[in-house]
Write a protein that holds these residues in place. Structure first.
Motif, PDB file in Angstrom:
ATOM      1  N   GLN A  74       2.471  -0.148  25.748  1.00  0.00           N
ATOM      2  CA  GLN A  74       3.016   0.067  27.002  1.00  0.00           C
ATOM      3  C   GLN A  74       4.832   0.662  26.831  1.00  0.00           C
ATOM      4  N   GLY A  75       5.126  -1.240  26.005  1.00  0.00           N
ATOM      5  CA  GLY A  75       6.062  -0.615  26.515  1.00  0.00           C
ATOM      6  C   GLY A  75       7.051   0.411  25.303  1.00  0.00           C
ATOM      7  N   LEU A  76       5.906   0.799  24.339  1.00  0.00           N
ATOM      8  CA  LEU A  76       6.518   1.931  23.476  1.00  0.00           C
ATOM      9  C   LEU A  76       6.961   2.940  23.750  1.00  0.00           C
ATOM     10  N   ALA A  77       5.591   3.383  25.041  1.00  0.00           N
ATOM     11  CA  ALA A  77       5.091   4.366  25.869  1.00  0.00           C
ATOM     12  C   ALA A  77       6.641   4.162  27.177  1.00  0.00           C
ATOM     13  N   PHE A  78       7.338   3.529  27.461  1.00  0.00           N
ATOM     14  CA  PHE A  78       7.365   3.457  28.634  1.00  0.00           C
ATOM     15  C   PHE A  78       8.533   3.931  27.724  1.00  0.00           C
ATOM     16  N   ALA A  79       9.214   3.002  26.690  1.00  0.00           N
ATOM     17  CA  ALA A  79      10.567   3.647  26.191  1.00  0.00           C
ATOM     18  C   ALA A  79      10.822   4.485  25.768  1.00  0.00           C
ATOM     19  N   GLN A  80       9.995   5.399  25.279  1.00  0.00           N
ATOM     20  CA  GLN A  80       9.865   6.639  24.975  1.00  0.00           C
ATOM     21  C   GLN A  80      10.420   8.105  26.082  1.00  0.00           C
ATOM     22  N   ARG A  81       9.486   7.392  27.346  1.00  0.00           N
ATOM     23  CA  ARG A  81       9.314   8.266  28.610  1.00  0.00           C
ATOM     24  C   ARG A  81      11.299   7.904  29.349  1.00  0.00           C
ATOM     25  N   ALA A  82      11.344   6.915  29.140  1.00  0.00           N
ATOM     26  CA  ALA A  82      12.837   6.040  29.721  1.00  0.00           C
ATOM     27  C   ALA A  82      14.037   7.570  28.635  1.00  0.00           C
ATOM     28  N   VAL A  83      14.207   7.516  27.094  1.00  0.00           N
ATOM     29  CA  VAL A  83      14.153   7.756  26.325  1.00  0.00           C
ATOM     30  C   VAL A  83      14.196   9.815  26.500  1.00  0.00           C
ATOM     31  N   ALA A  84      12.958  10.613  27.052  1.00  0.00           N
ATOM     32  CA  ALA A  84      12.687  11.441  27.003  1.00  0.00           C
ATOM     33  C   ALA A  84      13.904  11.993  28.440  1.00  0.00           C
ATOM     34  N   TYR A  96      21.200   3.020  26.382  1.00  0.00           N
ATOM     35  CA  TYR A  96      19.588   1.906  27.314  1.00  0.00           C
ATOM     36  C   TYR A  96      18.360   2.146  26.790  1.00  0.00           C
ATOM     37  N   ALA A  97      18.342   3.071  27.303  1.00  0.00           N
ATOM     38  CA  ALA A  97      16.268   3.877  26.721  1.00  0.00           C
ATOM     39  C   ALA A  97      16.532   3.872  24.876  1.00  0.00           C
ATOM     40  N   ASP A  98      17.002   4.203  24.468  1.00  0.00           N
ATOM     41  CA  ASP A  98      17.440   4.090  22.840  1.00  0.00           C
ATOM     42  C   ASP A  98      17.685   2.385  22.357  1.00  0.00           C
ATOM     43  N   ALA A  99      18.324   1.705  22.884  1.00  0.00           N
ATOM     44  CA  ALA A  99      17.997   0.263  22.432  1.00  0.00           C
ATOM     45  C   ALA A  99      16.948  -0.802  22.837  1.00  0.00           C
ATOM     46  N   ALA A 100      16.362  -0.131  24.010  1.00  0.00           N
ATOM     47  CA  ALA A 100      14.359  -0.230  24.368  1.00  0.00           C
ATOM     48  C   ALA A 100      14.148   0.380  23.366  1.00  0.00           C
ATOM     49  N   LEU A 101      13.873   1.596  23.241  1.00  0.00           N
ATOM     50  CA  LEU A 101      12.884   2.509  21.737  1.00  0.00           C
ATOM     51  C   LEU A 101      13.348   1.741  20.245  1.00  0.00           C
ATOM     52  N   ALA A 102      14.741   0.594  20.522  1.00  0.00           N
ATOM     53  CA  ALA A 102      14.714   0.154  18.735  1.00  0.00           C
ATOM     54  C   ALA A 102      13.866  -0.624  18.433  1.00  0.00           C
ATOM     55  N   TYR A 103      13.105  -1.651  19.330  1.00  0.00           N
ATOM     56  CA  TYR A 103      12.521  -2.462  19.529  1.00  0.00           C
ATOM     57  C   TYR A 103      11.052  -2.345  19.670  1.00  0.00           C
TER      58      TYR A 103
END
Length: 180
Positions: A74-84, A96-103
Motif C-alpha cells: 500500500q505504501g509503495l502504491a501511495f508513494a508512486q501516486r505521489a511521485v506521479a 517529498y514524494a521521492d523520499a517516500a518512494l526511496a523507502y
C-alpha cells in the motif's frame, strides 16, 4: 502544536494538511491516515496527501520494525501516486514524494535497514535543496535518529539531529515534530 507546511492542493486544503502532518509528528497514525485519506478524497490531485499516506504506513520509525507486506505494498502504491502527481507540481513536493518512494522501492529485494538508509538520503537531499523547509529538516533529523546504530555509545547521529533541531525548537516550541 502548530505545523506550517505549504502544499499545492485545492484551496482550503492547507490547514487540514498541516493538521494531518501534526498528527503524523505526534505518532497518531490512525488519525493521520484518516486525515490524509480525506484530503485525497477532496483533492485527488494533491500529491502530498498520498505522500502522507505512504509515510503514515511506515509506522513509528524508531521501532526499527518494517511494516508488514500488505502495508508495504500500500505504501509503495501511495508513494508512486505521489511521485506521479508531484511531477506536475513543485520541485519541493517532488522531493517529498521521492523520499517516500526511496523507502518503499524494491522492498522485496532490500531489508528494512537499507530502505531506511535510502529514506534518510532522500530527506537529506530534500533539506539540502530546500534549506528554508523546516519540515524537511525535521523529517531528516527523525530518520537520522531512527537509523542511528544502537551500539554507537557516542550517540553521534542523535547529537547531530538534536543540534540541528535545537534552533528550530527555540523558534517554534509549539511544533509537535520538534518536541521529541
Amino acid at each position: 502544536g502548530k505545523v506550517t507546511f505549504a502544499v499545492t492542493c485545492a484551496p482550503g486544503i492547507q490547514p487540514r494538511f498541516e493538521r494531518a502532518v501534526a498528527m503524523l509528528h505526534s505518532f497518531w497514525f490512525d488519525a493521520a491516515t484518516t486525515a490524509f485519506t480525506e484530503i485525497a478524497t477532496t483533492d485527488s490531485m494533491c500529491a502530498l496527501a498520498y505522500w502522507g499516506r505512504a509515510i503514515t504506513l511506515m509506522g513509528n520509525p524508531m521501532t526499527r520494525v518494517a511494516p508488514n507486506a500488505e502495508r508495504t505494498q500500500q505504501g509503495l502504491a501511495f508513494a508512486q501516486r505521489a511521485v506521479a502527481l508531484a511531477a506536475k507540481q513543485s520541485h519541493r513536493e517532488q522531493m517529498y514524494a521521492d523520499a517516500a518512494l526511496a523507502y518503499y522501492k524494491d522492498a522485496g529485494a532490500r531489508d528494512h535497514a537499507s530502505r531506511m538508509k535510502s529514506h534518510e538520503q532522500g530527506w537529506d537531499a530534500l533539506r539540502r535543496a530546500h534549506p528554508e523547509d523546516m519540515e524537511a529538516a525535521i523529517f531528516y533529523a527523525r530518520t537520522l535518529v531512527a537509523n542511528a546504530s544502537p551500539t554507537d555509545m557516542t550517540f553521534a547521529q542523535q547529537i547531530t539531529a538534536a543540534e540541528s533541531m535545537q534552533p528550530l525548537f527555540d523558534a517554534h516550541p509549539d511544533h509537535p515534530g520538534l518536541a521529541h
